[in-house]
Design a protein around this motif. Structure first.
Motif, PDB file in Angstrom:
ATOM      1  N   THR B 243       2.553   8.410   8.419  1.00 19.54           N
ATOM      2  CA  THR B 243       3.802   8.455   7.547  1.00 19.54           C
ATOM      3  C   THR B 243       3.655   7.540   6.248  1.00 19.54           C
ATOM      4  O   THR B 243       2.573   6.731   6.243  1.00 19.54           O
ATOM      5  CB  THR B 243       5.021   7.926   8.299  1.00 19.54           C
ATOM      6  OG1 THR B 243       4.775   6.556   8.790  1.00 19.54           O
ATOM      7  CG2 THR B 243       5.119   8.831   9.805  1.00 19.54           C
ATOM      8  N   THR B 244       4.389   7.618   5.247  1.00 20.01           N
ATOM      9  CA  THR B 244       4.386   7.027   4.202  1.00 20.01           C
ATOM     10  C   THR B 244       4.521   5.238   4.463  1.00 20.01           C
ATOM     11  O   THR B 244       3.854   4.589   4.007  1.00 20.01           O
ATOM     12  CB  THR B 244       5.556   7.211   3.263  1.00 20.01           C
ATOM     13  OG1 THR B 244       5.321   8.655   3.025  1.00 20.01           O
ATOM     14  CG2 THR B 244       5.293   6.502   1.744  1.00 20.01           C
ATOM     15  N   VAL B 245       5.374   4.973   5.342  1.00 19.53           N
ATOM     16  CA  VAL B 245       5.840   3.519   5.671  1.00 19.53           C
ATOM     17  C   VAL B 245       4.423   3.218   6.269  1.00 19.53           C
ATOM     18  O   VAL B 245       3.987   1.872   5.947  1.00 19.53           O
ATOM     19  CB  VAL B 245       7.057   3.572   6.528  1.00 19.53           C
ATOM     20  CG1 VAL B 245       6.902   2.066   6.956  1.00 19.53           C
ATOM     21  CG2 VAL B 245       8.241   4.160   5.898  1.00 19.53           C
ATOM     22  N   GLN B 246       4.061   3.762   7.196  1.00 21.37           N
ATOM     23  CA  GLN B 246       2.558   3.316   8.009  1.00 21.37           C
ATOM     24  C   GLN B 246       1.572   3.302   6.977  1.00 21.37           C
ATOM     25  O   GLN B 246       0.931   2.379   7.210  1.00 21.37           O
ATOM     26  CB  GLN B 246       2.297   4.693   8.959  1.00 21.37           C
ATOM     27  CG  GLN B 246       3.115   4.494  10.209  1.00 21.37           C
ATOM     28  CD  GLN B 246       2.557   5.526  11.327  1.00 21.37           C
ATOM     29  OE1 GLN B 246       2.382   6.736  10.895  1.00 21.37           O
ATOM     30  NE2 GLN B 246       2.382   5.173  12.539  1.00 21.37           N
ATOM     31  N   LYS B 247       1.344   4.333   5.939  1.00 22.94           N
ATOM     32  CA  LYS B 247       0.543   4.136   5.059  1.00 22.94           C
ATOM     33  C   LYS B 247       0.390   2.714   4.308  1.00 22.94           C
ATOM     34  O   LYS B 247      -0.376   2.221   3.980  1.00 22.94           O
ATOM     35  CB  LYS B 247       0.549   5.381   4.323  1.00 22.94           C
ATOM     36  CG  LYS B 247      -0.883   5.768   3.485  1.00 22.94           C
ATOM     37  CD  LYS B 247      -0.455   6.444   2.208  1.00 22.94           C
ATOM     38  CE  LYS B 247      -0.036   7.989   2.634  1.00 22.94           C
ATOM     39  NZ  LYS B 247       0.272   8.913   1.545  1.00 22.94           N
ATOM     40  N   ILE B 248       1.687   2.564   3.952  1.00 21.55           N
ATOM     41  CA  ILE B 248       1.759   1.473   3.020  1.00 21.55           C
ATOM     42  C   ILE B 248       1.455   0.161   3.939  1.00 21.55           C
ATOM     43  O   ILE B 248       1.096  -0.719   3.217  1.00 21.55           O
ATOM     44  CB  ILE B 248       3.336   1.290   2.303  1.00 21.55           C
ATOM     45  CG1 ILE B 248       3.523   2.502   1.298  1.00 21.55           C
ATOM     46  CG2 ILE B 248       3.644  -0.106   1.435  1.00 21.55           C
ATOM     47  CD1 ILE B 248       4.894   2.630   0.616  1.00 21.55           C
ATOM     48  N   ALA B 249       2.342  -0.011   5.034  1.00 16.50           N
ATOM     49  CA  ALA B 249       1.973  -1.055   5.800  1.00 16.50           C
ATOM     50  C   ALA B 249       0.581  -1.364   6.012  1.00 16.50           C
ATOM     51  O   ALA B 249      -0.032  -2.384   5.945  1.00 16.50           O
ATOM     52  CB  ALA B 249       2.652  -1.002   7.228  1.00 16.50           C
ATOM     53  N   PHE B 273       1.273  -2.592  -5.985  1.00 15.90           N
ATOM     54  CA  PHE B 273       2.314  -2.314  -6.856  1.00 15.90           C
ATOM     55  C   PHE B 273       3.126  -1.313  -6.441  1.00 15.90           C
ATOM     56  O   PHE B 273       4.411  -1.358  -6.386  1.00 15.90           O
ATOM     57  CB  PHE B 273       1.926  -1.991  -8.489  1.00 15.90           C
ATOM     58  CG  PHE B 273       2.925  -1.768  -9.493  1.00 15.90           C
ATOM     59  CD1 PHE B 273       3.350  -0.542  -9.754  1.00 15.90           C
ATOM     60  CD2 PHE B 273       3.927  -2.835  -9.818  1.00 15.90           C
ATOM     61  CE1 PHE B 273       4.160  -0.288 -10.775  1.00 15.90           C
ATOM     62  CE2 PHE B 273       4.684  -2.557 -10.678  1.00 15.90           C
ATOM     63  CZ  PHE B 273       5.128  -1.172 -11.176  1.00 15.90           C
ATOM     64  N   ASP B 274       2.528  -0.144  -5.843  1.00 14.58           N
ATOM     65  CA  ASP B 274       3.346   1.088  -5.789  1.00 14.58           C
ATOM     66  C   ASP B 274       2.092   1.871  -4.747  1.00 14.58           C
ATOM     67  O   ASP B 274       1.063   1.956  -5.068  1.00 14.58           O
ATOM     68  CB  ASP B 274       4.025   1.709  -6.744  1.00 14.58           C
ATOM     69  CG  ASP B 274       5.112   2.610  -6.136  1.00 14.58           C
ATOM     70  OD1 ASP B 274       5.940   3.135  -6.900  1.00 14.58           O
ATOM     71  OD2 ASP B 274       5.378   2.772  -4.837  1.00 14.58           O
ATOM     72  N   VAL B 275       2.535   2.802  -4.074  1.00 11.78           N
ATOM     73  CA  VAL B 275       2.155   4.123  -3.466  1.00 11.78           C
ATOM     74  C   VAL B 275       2.650   5.283  -3.608  1.00 11.78           C
ATOM     75  O   VAL B 275       3.719   5.443  -3.239  1.00 11.78           O
ATOM     76  CB  VAL B 275       1.698   3.813  -1.919  1.00 11.78           C
ATOM     77  CG1 VAL B 275       1.037   4.844  -1.427  1.00 11.78           C
ATOM     78  CG2 VAL B 275       1.146   2.591  -1.595  1.00 11.78           C
ATOM     79  N   GLU B 276       2.042   6.500  -4.511  1.00 12.18           N
ATOM     80  CA  GLU B 276       2.719   7.568  -4.822  1.00 12.18           C
ATOM     81  C   GLU B 276       1.725   8.553  -4.105  1.00 12.18           C
ATOM     82  O   GLU B 276       0.844   9.097  -4.659  1.00 12.18           O
ATOM     83  CB  GLU B 276       2.611   7.621  -6.139  1.00 12.18           C
ATOM     84  CG  GLU B 276       3.616   6.715  -7.086  1.00 12.18           C
ATOM     85  CD  GLU B 276       3.527   6.893  -8.566  1.00 12.18           C
ATOM     86  OE1 GLU B 276       4.257   6.016  -9.220  1.00 12.18           O
ATOM     87  OE2 GLU B 276       2.985   7.745  -8.937  1.00 12.18           O
ATOM     88  N   GLY B 277       2.199   9.094  -2.956  1.00 10.01           N
ATOM     89  CA  GLY B 277       0.974  10.218  -2.253  1.00 10.01           C
ATOM     90  C   GLY B 277      -0.110   9.295  -1.917  1.00 10.01           C
ATOM     91  O   GLY B 277      -0.163   8.296  -1.293  1.00 10.01           O
TER      92      GLY B 277
END
Lengths: 398, 319
Positions: B243-249, B273-277
């Protein structure tokens, strides 16, 4: 812009009388001195006269003791090789740390060929310790090769004492007198030296000619092999115009030797005024024991190339032993051997005068130099031995 | 003889200087102009003004034959250089390079200033003789030293692992030599000597420098191959969907645990800074911001690592 030329230890102006003596040999008198015909023969006669003029400058016993070369480098290379060939069983050479590269680099190469070389040290004033020489000499010493005066500082070595000590061990003695010819009298008749090198362009003859004195009876071996020129001691068709020029320059120099006091007076005025008007300056080299025309002055806390280019703007020619001007990244090997601190090493300037130097020229240097030094010191982050950046760096201040 | 000779002296032609600028070194007019009339020489005194900071950086020593102390006046809020001054001990080109540097960086933000390379300084001067390139390197290093000092970044005295001393005459480490080889695309030991002096003293390290050049060239050549191999390996491993949250973490975790310690050791840093896809946007800090090998850092140290540990399709971009 008019040039104020104070770099006469690098090279000198060709004396107009020398040029005039040479001109016929660059034009109508082009014969080969070795030819049988009298067109060549008349050139041979002029060559003989030049040899006598140079022999007189050397104070030599006979003109046949003079061999013409192409430059000081050739003279020094030839003499070193000849000395080693004369006593092939001996494998030790003594020289100094402050020699010209044309001696030092030959010695370095000889080390690779199995010779042992002792490089004598100098003290803070650029002087040798003769005890060190005595201690280095052995029955294996083939050659002692030492300069008469140092090109950078003008410090004069006691060559006759050195020669006498070396003779006690049967070593050949060669002296590089390139900086001395025309500045101090030479007297080979009574000398202990076997071979002595001089170069034309340091005494107002043109570049490309020099002479090597070889004592009569010395077992000489030539470097260049070929024809029978120079009585088999230096093959190759003679540089006739150059040799005629060197002869004339030697004749003038023998006469002018009486007047080197004038040069010394100008040098002393330049030196003393700099020392008294510009703070943090020092003379590099023995205060008295120097050539009359040379002064090497350390301007603390600034760099030599910058000083030279500022002087250059005023047409003043001098030279420096700084790293930036030496073509390498290390400052002068001579000043380093003297153990000078880095605050002086990089900011040392050599002024070398000639008999053509005038009072007005010295005045001009004294006019502009204090301002140059002040401006460069204003830019420098170091302005005294107390500068914060120098603290804890005693090794650079010594 | 004497009278004839004296008469000639009276007639002799005076020597004149035909060109003022022709010296042993082939300096450009710009170099000579800034040498004869240097701009911004001097110090910047510490200021009590609100929002203003002053700092200086130094490089070189009197033993080496050149030294530069660069003073900066900085607008704290804007992170911008308001004024720059220099004190230089050195030759013509050292003084000109210092003066050029101060002219170039006035008005720049600190990040912009960190991007100034030694080549930029040399270019500003219309070029420097090869043997004098080290003067431009000195300028770049003093600038970096001043900014690091202001930002409180410790420039580590490289330890034996990543900063082996190569040239003992001038105290130059392999890290510094590597950097100058990469930045200026140097191919010979002689060039390295011209740029950082290494090898210019006793010369015994010249073979080490040649080895280092070969090593760096091999690394640069092998970079794309190594990258492809790492990606292939990581793609095989990664199969699980995130998931996006998992990915960022996960990205945060990998950056914190595996990437930042490596960069910090070199005086650099990275921040997510950010994660976009699949696009991971990061900002490079400290030494990484100014390092010309930062692209390589981005690809090898960060992207390859994230692809391996998080997701093979990730692409890292600097903002």
């Amino acid at each position: 812009m008019t040039v104020i030329y104070l770099d006469n230890n690098a090279t000198t102006k060709v004396d107009p009388a020398v040029l005039e003596a040479m001109l016929p040999y660059l034009t109508e008198l082009y014969g080969n001195p070795s030819s049988m015909h009298s067109f060549g023969g008349q050139v041979g006669k002029a060559l003989k006269e030049a040899r006598e003029q140079v022999a007189t400058l050397f104070g030599a016993e006979e003109a046949s003791e003079i061999v013409f070369t192409s430059c000081g480098t050739e003279g020094n290379n030839t003499a070193i090789r000849a000395a080693l060939a004369a006593q092939p069983d001996r494998r030790h050479i003594i020289t100094t740390q402050v020699e010209h590269p044309c001696v030092l680099n030959v010695c370095k190469q000889l080390e690779k060929q199995g010779y042992r070389v002792t490089y004598l040290s100098v003290d803070r004033q650029g002087m040798l310790d003769l005890m060190e020489l005595e201690a280095a000499l052995t029955g294996d010493t083939a050659l002692v090769t030492i300069m008469y005066a140092n090109n950078e500082t003008g410090v004069v070595f006691p060559i006759e004492t050195i020669g006498a000590i070396a003779k006690g061990y049967g070593a050949t003695v060669h002296v590089d007198a390139v900086q001395v010819a025309g500045k101090l009298p030479l007297n080979m008749k009574t000398s202990t030296v076997d071979m002595m090198t001089i170069s034309g362009h340091k005494l107002h003859a043109p570049k490309g000619v020099g002479a090597l004195y070889i004592r009569k009876g010395f077992r000489f071996r030539p470097l260049l092999l070929g024809g029978h020129q120079e009585r088999g001691r230096r093959a190759g068709t003679e540089n006739v115009p150059g040799i005629i020029g060197l002869g004339k320059a030697a004749e003038i120099a023998s006469f002018e030797l009486k007047y080197t006091g004038r040069e010394q007076r100008l040098r002393d005025r330049l030196e003393q005024t700099i020392l008294t008007t510009i703070p943090n300056t020092e003379v590099n080299g023995h205060p008295k024991n120097r050539l009359p025309n040379t002064t090497n002055i350390g301007f603390k806390y600034i760099e030599g190339e910058a000083i030279l280019l500022m002087l250059n703007k005023h047409g003043i020619c001098a030279s420096s032993g700084s790293a930036c001007t030496s073509g390498s990244l290390e400052p002068s090997h001579v000043l380093r051997a003297m153990g000078l601190p880095y605050t002086i090493l990089h900011g040392s300037i050599r002024f070398s005068l000639s008999r053509f130097t005038t009072d007005a020229e010295i005045d001009r240097v004294l006019d502009v130099l204090p301002g140059i030094v002040e401006n460069l010191r204003a830019i420098s982050p170091f302005n005294s031995d107390e500068a914060d950046w120098l603290q804890g760096r005693e090794e650079v201040l010594v | 003889m004497c009278n004839v000779y004296k008469a000639h002296i009276a007639h002799h032609k005076e020597s004149t200087l035909h060109s003022e600028t022709t010296t042993m070194w082939d300096y450009t007019e710009k170099v000579m102009e800034l040498f004869y009339n240097p701009k911004n020489q001097g110090v910047i005194e510490a200021s009590n003004e609100e929002g203003i900071a002053t700092v200086f950086g130094e490089v070189g020593s009197i033993a080496c034959g050149d030294a530069l102390r660069l003073h900066l006046k900085i607008d704290i809020a804007e992170d911008r250089i308001l004024d720059a001054r220099f004190q230089t001990f050195g030759c013509t080109s050292a003084i000109a390079s210092s003066s050029a540097l101060t002219e170039m960086i006035k008005g720049m933000t600190l990040d912009e200033a960190l991007n100034v390379s030694n080549k930029d300084i040399a270019d500003y001067l219309g070029g420097l003789p090869e043997a004098k390139m080290h003067c431009s390197v000195m300028g770049q290093e003093a600038l970096e030293a001043a900014i690091y000092k202001y930002r409180g970044i410790e420039v580590e005295q490289h330890d034996d692992d990543d900063g082996k001393l190569i040239c003992s005459c001038f105290g130059i480490s392999d890290a510094k030599i590597r950097r100058v080889i990469i930045e200026n695309n140097l191919t010979t030991a002689e060039q390295v000597t011209n740029y950082v002096k290494a090898g210019g003293g006793c010369g015994t390290c010249l073979t080490d420098i040649e080895d280092l050049i070969a090593e760096v060239q091999a690394e640069v050549a092998a970079m794309p191959v190594k990258l492809a191999a790492e990606i292939a390996v990581s793609q095989e491993k990664a199969t699980r969907p995130l998931t996006t949250v998992q990915k960022i973490a996960l990205i945060q975790q990998v950056l914190a645990e595996e990437v930042r310690p490596v960069l910090l050791a070199d005086g650099g840093d990275v921040e997510l800074f950010d994660v976009e896809g699949d696009r991971v946007l990061v900002s490079l800090k400290g030494a990484c911001g100014s390092c010309s090998s930062s692209t390589a850092t981005l690809k090898i140290a960060i992207e390859a690592r994230l692809q391996e540990r998080v997701l093979p399709s990730l692409v890292v971009e600097a903002i």
